[in-house]
Enzyme design. Structure first.
Site, PDB file in Angstrom:
ATOM      1  N   TYR A  64       8.516  31.242 -42.281  1.00 43.83           N
ATOM      2  CA  TYR A  64       7.267  31.391 -41.536  1.00 43.83           C
ATOM      3  C   TYR A  64       6.993  30.118 -40.731  1.00 43.83           C
ATOM      4  O   TYR A  64       6.553  29.098 -41.267  1.00 43.83           O
ATOM      5  CB  TYR A  64       6.100  31.676 -42.467  1.00 43.83           C
ATOM      6  CG  TYR A  64       6.273  32.899 -43.337  1.00 43.83           C
ATOM      7  CD1 TYR A  64       7.125  33.948 -42.978  1.00 43.83           C
ATOM      8  CD2 TYR A  64       5.588  33.018 -44.545  1.00 43.83           C
ATOM      9  CE1 TYR A  64       7.285  35.056 -43.781  1.00 43.83           C
ATOM     10  CE2 TYR A  64       5.732  34.130 -45.352  1.00 43.83           C
ATOM     11  CZ  TYR A  64       6.587  35.136 -44.970  1.00 43.83           C
ATOM     12  OH  TYR A  64       6.748  36.237 -45.781  1.00 43.83           O
ATOM     13  N   HIS A 143      14.523  35.798 -50.090  1.00 43.03           N
ATOM     14  CA  HIS A 143      13.887  36.332 -48.895  1.00 43.03           C
ATOM     15  C   HIS A 143      14.872  37.121 -48.028  1.00 43.03           C
ATOM     16  O   HIS A 143      15.836  36.566 -47.513  1.00 43.03           O
ATOM     17  CB  HIS A 143      13.310  35.164 -48.079  1.00 43.03           C
ATOM     18  CG  HIS A 143      12.302  35.581 -47.059  1.00 43.03           C
ATOM     19  ND1 HIS A 143      11.699  34.693 -46.205  1.00 43.03           N
ATOM     20  CD2 HIS A 143      11.764  36.787 -46.749  1.00 43.03           C
ATOM     21  CE1 HIS A 143      10.840  35.324 -45.425  1.00 43.03           C
ATOM     22  NE2 HIS A 143      10.873  36.603 -45.740  1.00 43.03           N
TER      23      HIS A 143
END
Length: 324
Positions: A64, A143
């Site tokens: 992010y 992830h």
């Protein structure tokens, strides 16, 4: 439902007259410049607003903002007792600069690339701890591991070691694709699965195989992507599904869901955020970039939704169907 013990603060501290939100987390992708840039002060205000509203679970990742979300979350949590909140972050991607080279230490970068190796996990965690200004992570996710075999052989071995050593309290896998999630749930000793967008008012396909599997193995489910990237907030003005314009049939279904909600005095976004908790999720993570957005989803969590509305939404949404 509520987050399991490993995903709750060790000592949540006083929250005054505000209820502790033990099934609600703040998604920190937006404060990592998702869609639009965010200033540090605004990111800090957003995290602090969540704390003030009783939220104690914060979900971030190196991906992010190529490190910026973690850095800003760490900045915002400075001075808050560490036992008062929970941090979930992720491994499996390496931060790189504009030339594609790995960044040094805990620096932010330009992008991320997949790295499912054991050493990659350890390096990623070390850098995340520095950006977050903390000495521990509560929940560590793998992830978006599209190569399941590589993830099981490399990254997952490191995650298990870190949990066994007490470096992290719980481990999991987070992604939006069902087939890899199902394999990890079946083959890896994870505590939690974070599904993104597969347990929503418009796409309930997680109910077919993933949820029965996780229930049988005692694996918790955290729901993310509950708005399917916009269409379940504003189907008229932001009809985006999975980061691209939604097809007309899907827009029509979303508008019908919105009409049903309005007839009962409920916002579509409120029903969308609450839906996963009725269908097996122990917690929901919702992204926000401003204190106003935080207030909207937190206060919506307290709205009473009548059973008649849920029945109508079930009828409109065609349970179990996926939308391409």
């Amino acid at each position: 439902m509520a987050f399991r013990a490993e995903l709750r603060p060790l000592s949540p501290g006083p929250v005054g007259d505000v209820a502790l939100r033990d099934d609600l987390g703040l998604g920190c992708a937006p404060i990592g410049n998702l869609y639009t840039p965010v200033a540090d002060d605004d990111a800090v205000a957003t995290v602090r607003a969540a704390l003030d509203d009783g939220v104690r679970f914060f979900d971030t990742a190196p991906h992010y903002g190529a490190g910026e979300s973690e850095r800003r979350l760490g900045l915002a949590l400075q001075g808050v007792p560490r036992d008062d909140y929970v941090i979930a972050t992720k491994v499996g991607r390496r931060i790189v600069d504009a030339a594609g080279d790995p960044v040094a230490g805990s620096a932010s970068g330009h992008d991320t690339v997949a790295d499912l190796s054991r050493d990659g996990v350890l390096r990623s965690l070390e850098a995340s701890l520095a950006r977050l200004r903390t000495d521990r992570i509560d929940l560590l996710h793998l992830h978006d591991p599209l190569d399941v075999d590589a993830g099981l052989a490399g990254a997952m071995t490191a995650l298990v070691e870190l949990r066994d050593q007490g470096v992290v309290r719980a481990i999991g896998v987070g992604m939006g694709r069902l087939a890899p999630l199902i394999r990890f749930a079946a083959e890896a000793p994870v505590d939690v699965i974070m599904e993104a967008g597969r347990l929503t008012l418009l796409d309930r396909t997680a109910e077919d195989e993933l949820l029965p599997l996780t229930a049988s193995r005692g694996i918790g489910v955290i729901a993310a992507g509950v708005y399917n990237t916009g269409i379940l907030v504003a189907p008229q003005t932001a009809p985006y599904y999975e980061y691209k314009p939604a097809p007309p049939e899907l827009v029509a279904r979303a508008l019908a869901l919105q009409d049903a909600c309005r007839a009962h005095g409920v916002e579509l976004a409120t029903a969308a955020a609450r839906f996963p908790l009725r269908h097996g999720a122990e917690g929901v993570v919702i992204g926000a970039r401003t204190p106003t957005e935080v207030a909207a989803f937190v206060h919506g969590h307290d709205v009473r939704i009548p059973d008649a509305l849920w029945s109508e939404l079930d009828r409109i949404a065609a349970p179990g169907t996926a939308v391409s």
